[in-house]
Design an enzyme around this catalytic site. Structure first.
Site, PDB file in Angstrom:
ATOM      1  N   CYS A  77      13.636  -1.079  16.674  1.00  0.00           N
ATOM      2  CA  CYS A  77      13.294  -0.850  18.082  1.00  0.00           C
ATOM      3  C   CYS A  77      12.200  -1.854  18.473  1.00  0.00           C
ATOM      4  O   CYS A  77      11.087  -1.498  18.837  1.00  0.00           O
ATOM      5  CB  CYS A  77      12.828   0.591  18.292  1.00  0.00           C
ATOM      6  SG  CYS A  77      12.769   1.046  20.030  1.00  0.00           S
ATOM      7  N   TRP A 117       0.822  -1.220   0.000  1.00  0.00           N
ATOM      8  CA  TRP A 117       0.000   0.000   0.000  1.00  0.00           C
ATOM      9  C   TRP A 117       0.854   1.268   0.000  1.00  0.00           C
ATOM     10  O   TRP A 117       0.341   2.365   0.000  1.00  0.00           O
ATOM     11  CB  TRP A 117      -0.917   0.028   1.220  1.00  0.00           C
ATOM     12  CG  TRP A 117      -0.223  -0.332   2.494  1.00  0.00           C
ATOM     13  CD1 TRP A 117       0.451   0.514   3.321  1.00  0.00           C
ATOM     14  CD2 TRP A 117      -0.117  -1.630   3.064  1.00  0.00           C
ATOM     15  NE1 TRP A 117       0.972  -0.185   4.373  1.00  0.00           N
ATOM     16  CE2 TRP A 117       0.630  -1.502   4.248  1.00  0.00           C
ATOM     17  CE3 TRP A 117      -0.579  -2.895   2.694  1.00  0.00           C
ATOM     18  CZ2 TRP A 117       0.928  -2.591   5.064  1.00  0.00           C
ATOM     19  CZ3 TRP A 117      -0.274  -3.971   3.510  1.00  0.00           C
ATOM     20  CH2 TRP A 117       0.450  -3.819   4.673  1.00  0.00           C
ATOM     21  N   ARG A 118       2.154   1.097   0.034  1.00  0.00           N
ATOM     22  CA  ARG A 118       3.022   2.270   0.144  1.00  0.00           C
ATOM     23  C   ARG A 118       3.532   2.670  -1.232  1.00  0.00           C
ATOM     24  O   ARG A 118       4.061   1.817  -1.962  1.00  0.00           O
ATOM     25  CB  ARG A 118       4.196   1.901   1.043  1.00  0.00           C
ATOM     26  CG  ARG A 118       4.871   3.067   1.666  1.00  0.00           C
ATOM     27  CD  ARG A 118       5.973   2.587   2.595  1.00  0.00           C
ATOM     28  NE  ARG A 118       5.563   2.606   3.983  1.00  0.00           N
ATOM     29  CZ  ARG A 118       6.366   2.266   4.992  1.00  0.00           C
ATOM     30  NH1 ARG A 118       7.593   1.878   4.759  1.00  0.00           N
ATOM     31  NH2 ARG A 118       5.924   2.323   6.217  1.00  0.00           N
ATOM     32  N   TYR A 125      -6.515   8.015  15.754  1.00  0.00           N
ATOM     33  CA  TYR A 125      -5.255   7.526  15.195  1.00  0.00           C
ATOM     34  C   TYR A 125      -5.343   7.403  13.676  1.00  0.00           C
ATOM     35  O   TYR A 125      -4.484   7.890  12.935  1.00  0.00           O
ATOM     36  CB  TYR A 125      -4.844   6.166  15.810  1.00  0.00           C
ATOM     37  CG  TYR A 125      -3.779   5.520  14.976  1.00  0.00           C
ATOM     38  CD1 TYR A 125      -2.466   5.972  15.046  1.00  0.00           C
ATOM     39  CD2 TYR A 125      -4.087   4.546  14.020  1.00  0.00           C
ATOM     40  CE1 TYR A 125      -1.475   5.452  14.224  1.00  0.00           C
ATOM     41  CE2 TYR A 125      -3.124   4.017  13.186  1.00  0.00           C
ATOM     42  CZ  TYR A 125      -1.821   4.472  13.299  1.00  0.00           C
ATOM     43  OH  TYR A 125      -0.852   3.981  12.465  1.00  0.00           O
ATOM     44  N   GLU A 172      -4.720   1.009   6.676  1.00  0.00           N
ATOM     45  CA  GLU A 172      -4.765   1.419   8.086  1.00  0.00           C
ATOM     46  C   GLU A 172      -5.893   0.712   8.830  1.00  0.00           C
ATOM     47  O   GLU A 172      -5.735   0.331   9.981  1.00  0.00           O
ATOM     48  CB  GLU A 172      -4.909   2.942   8.214  1.00  0.00           C
ATOM     49  CG  GLU A 172      -3.633   3.710   7.907  1.00  0.00           C
ATOM     50  CD  GLU A 172      -2.489   3.405   8.873  1.00  0.00           C
ATOM     51  OE1 GLU A 172      -2.751   2.949   9.999  1.00  0.00           O
ATOM     52  OE2 GLU A 172      -1.329   3.581   8.480  1.00  0.00           O
ATOM     53  N   CYS A 188      19.893  -1.447  18.748  1.00  0.00           N
ATOM     54  CA  CYS A 188      20.205  -0.023  18.955  1.00  0.00           C
ATOM     55  C   CYS A 188      21.403   0.447  18.121  1.00  0.00           C
ATOM     56  O   CYS A 188      21.459   1.619  17.746  1.00  0.00           O
ATOM     57  CB  CYS A 188      20.461   0.254  20.437  1.00  0.00           C
ATOM     58  SG  CYS A 188      19.024  -0.134  21.449  1.00  0.00           S
ATOM     59  N   CYS A 206      19.175   8.491  22.817  1.00  0.00           N
ATOM     60  CA  CYS A 206      18.091   7.692  23.388  1.00  0.00           C
ATOM     61  C   CYS A 206      18.370   7.476  24.881  1.00  0.00           C
ATOM     62  O   CYS A 206      19.371   6.864  25.253  1.00  0.00           O
ATOM     63  CB  CYS A 206      18.001   6.357  22.662  1.00  0.00           C
ATOM     64  SG  CYS A 206      16.791   5.251  23.414  1.00  0.00           S
ATOM     65  N   ASP A 216       0.988   4.857  16.839  1.00  0.00           N
ATOM     66  CA  ASP A 216       0.554   3.463  16.993  1.00  0.00           C
ATOM     67  C   ASP A 216       1.464   2.774  18.022  1.00  0.00           C
ATOM     68  O   ASP A 216       2.305   3.410  18.652  1.00  0.00           O
ATOM     69  CB  ASP A 216       0.579   2.741  15.634  1.00  0.00           C
ATOM     70  CG  ASP A 216       1.984   2.550  15.092  1.00  0.00           C
ATOM     71  OD1 ASP A 216       2.957   3.048  15.714  1.00  0.00           O
ATOM     72  OD2 ASP A 216       2.132   1.897  14.045  1.00  0.00           O
ATOM     73  N   LEU A 274      -9.718 -12.409   8.965  1.00  0.00           N
ATOM     74  CA  LEU A 274      -8.879 -11.285   9.400  1.00  0.00           C
ATOM     75  C   LEU A 274      -9.234 -10.832  10.825  1.00  0.00           C
ATOM     76  O   LEU A 274      -8.467 -10.130  11.471  1.00  0.00           O
ATOM     77  CB  LEU A 274      -9.047 -10.122   8.408  1.00  0.00           C
ATOM     78  CG  LEU A 274      -7.937  -9.105   8.242  1.00  0.00           C
ATOM     79  CD1 LEU A 274      -6.573  -9.744   8.065  1.00  0.00           C
ATOM     80  CD2 LEU A 274      -8.218  -8.189   7.044  1.00  0.00           C
ATOM     81  N   GLN A 331      -5.695  -4.051  14.091  1.00  0.00           N
ATOM     82  CA  GLN A 331      -5.387  -5.073  15.103  1.00  0.00           C
ATOM     83  C   GLN A 331      -4.662  -6.265  14.490  1.00  0.00           C
ATOM     84  O   GLN A 331      -4.667  -7.341  15.054  1.00  0.00           O
ATOM     85  CB  GLN A 331      -6.677  -5.585  15.769  1.00  0.00           C
ATOM     86  CG  GLN A 331      -7.175  -4.711  16.894  1.00  0.00           C
ATOM     87  CD  GLN A 331      -8.377  -3.890  16.473  1.00  0.00           C
ATOM     88  OE1 GLN A 331      -8.721  -3.839  15.303  1.00  0.00           O
ATOM     89  NE2 GLN A 331      -9.009  -3.244  17.425  1.00  0.00           N
ATOM     90  N   THR A 332      -4.056  -6.055  13.328  1.00  0.00           N
ATOM     91  CA  THR A 332      -3.475  -7.187  12.610  1.00  0.00           C
ATOM     92  C   THR A 332      -2.103  -6.798  12.059  1.00  0.00           C
ATOM     93  O   THR A 332      -1.884  -5.647  11.695  1.00  0.00           O
ATOM     94  CB  THR A 332      -4.420  -7.584  11.442  1.00  0.00           C
ATOM     95  OG1 THR A 332      -5.753  -7.670  11.959  1.00  0.00           O
ATOM     96  CG2 THR A 332      -4.051  -8.922  10.860  1.00  0.00           C
TER      97      THR A 332
HETATM   98  S1  SF4 Z   1      18.384   3.480  20.560  1.00  0.00           S
HETATM   99 FE1  SF4 Z   1      16.442   3.783  21.640  1.00  0.00          FE
HETATM  100  S2  SF4 Z   1      14.993   4.245  20.025  1.00  0.00           S
HETATM  101 FE2  SF4 Z   1      16.764   3.354  19.026  1.00  0.00          FE
HETATM  102  S3  SF4 Z   1      16.370   1.144  18.908  1.00  0.00           S
HETATM  103 FE3  SF4 Z   1      17.472   1.483  20.819  1.00  0.00          FE
HETATM  104  S4  SF4 Z   1      15.871   1.749  22.342  1.00  0.00           S
HETATM  105 FE4  SF4 Z   1      14.917   2.049  20.356  1.00  0.00          FE
END
Ligand code: SF4
Length: 370
Positions: free
Chosen positions: A212, A38-39, A138, A55, A219, A228, A156, A98, A60-61
């Site tokens: 993340c 869809w992008r 949302y 969306e 990270c 972060c 989200d 679904l 919920q999926t």
């Molecule tokens: S640095 Fe922070 S925002 Fe980035 S993946 Fe790690 S925990 Fe998530």
């Protein structure tokens, strides 16, 4: 350097870092964005119909499950006009499997409203979108940012996780939502209504789903790793903080799988409420207090059924608000046995055409020994 000037210098660096985050995020997105059906491709305009449909399906999926359903829908109904002309029954059948079927009913009602009241064109503001069936805050923010470039940040579950870690938000969900919303908005680039808000939101969504992640976030690959707070403390997985979850009480009931030759006895649930408008085999009430004997008393009244055969084991299913356990009874009846009022016989071979929710697929498979 005097202590106060060192502190000033540090806060200046932090502020500069914060100001650079939106651009770092967009830069990362331009290089690592996920390809999704869809992008649009980079540089192409998003299609509001595709954004809205995806969306609603993604509410919920997960992305993997939604992909084939999205393709099926856009092949069958290439635009909102076409979907607005379809019958609810057809849409429910296409949606079957679904889950969360109120989404399908709202999807249909929304397409009808866009076709009837807006000439087949989606409103391009959050306010206009929110007036449509099935579009909450949302989804309205997501569509207006992604499809129309409005400067707003939809938040989200993925974005909640990234933002709560980035800023080490201590308040638990759901109370923390307004704070997370405000912090997420700081990750939008500077600009007017035509900013890349949709890309900033999708960058955070992608970051949350691929880097993340709930467990073991990568990270080292994150464009925001330098500032972060959770990463600096080493307790990333503790965010977002969550209030203790209340799950509904277990409900019990019985389901009755009756065959007449190669046909199965089914009925359609009422329009309102859980699984509204979907197809099911007859069942007893589902309640916490249900016992086997009273459940069996609610079996459909059919001529010729001397005895119900209780299948070994149980069918279990978890709905949003409660888990369910069903005992399954089966019976075979003679040819020409009439269906009780409100029920009908359907060939087992054409069950795939029925709007069967997942719980009923499990029940039928169990009852027929498939
Ligand atoms: S640095 Fe922070 S925002 Fe980035 S993946 Fe790690 S925990 Fe998530």
């Amino acid at each position: 350097m005097a202590p106060s000037s060192a502190a000033n210098k540090k806060s200046q660096i932090v502020a500069e870092d914060a100001a650079a985050r939106p651009a770092r995020l967009l830069d990362w997105y331009d290089r690592h964005r996920r390809r999704l059906p869809w992008r649009p491709l980079p540089g192409e305009r998003a299609d509001p119909y595709a954004v809205w449909l995806s969306e609603i399906m993604l509410q919920q999926t997960g992305v993997k499950t939604v992909g084939p359903y999205f393709e099926k829908f856009v092949t069958r109904w290439p635009d909102v006009e076409a979907l607005g002309r379809a019958s609810l029954d057809e849409v429910l059948r296409m949606w079957a499997g679904l889950g969360y079927y109120s989404r399908a009913r709202n999807l249909h009602a929304c397409a009808v409203a866009v076709r009837r009241d807006h000439g087949g064109v989606f409103p391009d503001t959050e306010q206009g979108l929110r007036a449509l069936p099935g579009i909450g805050p949302y989804t309205a923010a997501a569509i207006s940012a992604i499809a129309f470039g409005r400067r707003t940040m939809p938040v989200d579950g993925n974005i909640e996780r990234v933002v709560s870690r980035l800023f080490a938000v201590e308040a638990p969900l759901p109370q923390a939502k307004p704070l997370i919303q405000a912090l997420a908005a700081t990750l939008l680039g500077a600009g007017d209504e035509n900013s890349r808000a949709g890309d900033s939101a999708q960058a955070l969504m992608d970051l949350g789903s691929s880097i993340c992640t709930p467990k073991k976030p990568a990270c080292a690959l994150c464009p925001l790793t330098g500032d972060c707070l959770a990463r600096a403390r080493g307790d990333q997985e503790a965010f977002p903080r969550k209030a203790a979850k209340k799950t509904g009480a277990l409900r019990r009931g019985a389901a009755f799988v009756v065959t007449r030759g190669a046909e199965l006895l089914v009925r359609t649930r009422g329009e309102k409420g859980l699984l509204g408008g979907m197809t099911e085999v007859p069942t007893s009430d589902w309640s916490a207090a249900q016992d086997d004997r009273s459940a069996l008393k609610q079996a459909p009244a059919l001529r010729g059924v001397a005895r119900w055969h209780r299948k070994a084991g149980l069918v279990t299913h978890v709905f949003t608000h409660f888990p369910l356990e069903l005992v399954v009874y089966s019976a075979k009846v003679a040819a020409r046995t009439r269906a009780p009022a409100g029920m009908r016989w359907v060939p087992v071979a054409t069950l795939a055409d029925e709007a069967l929710p997942n719980v009923m697929r499990k029940v039928i498979a169990h009852g027929l020994g498939l």
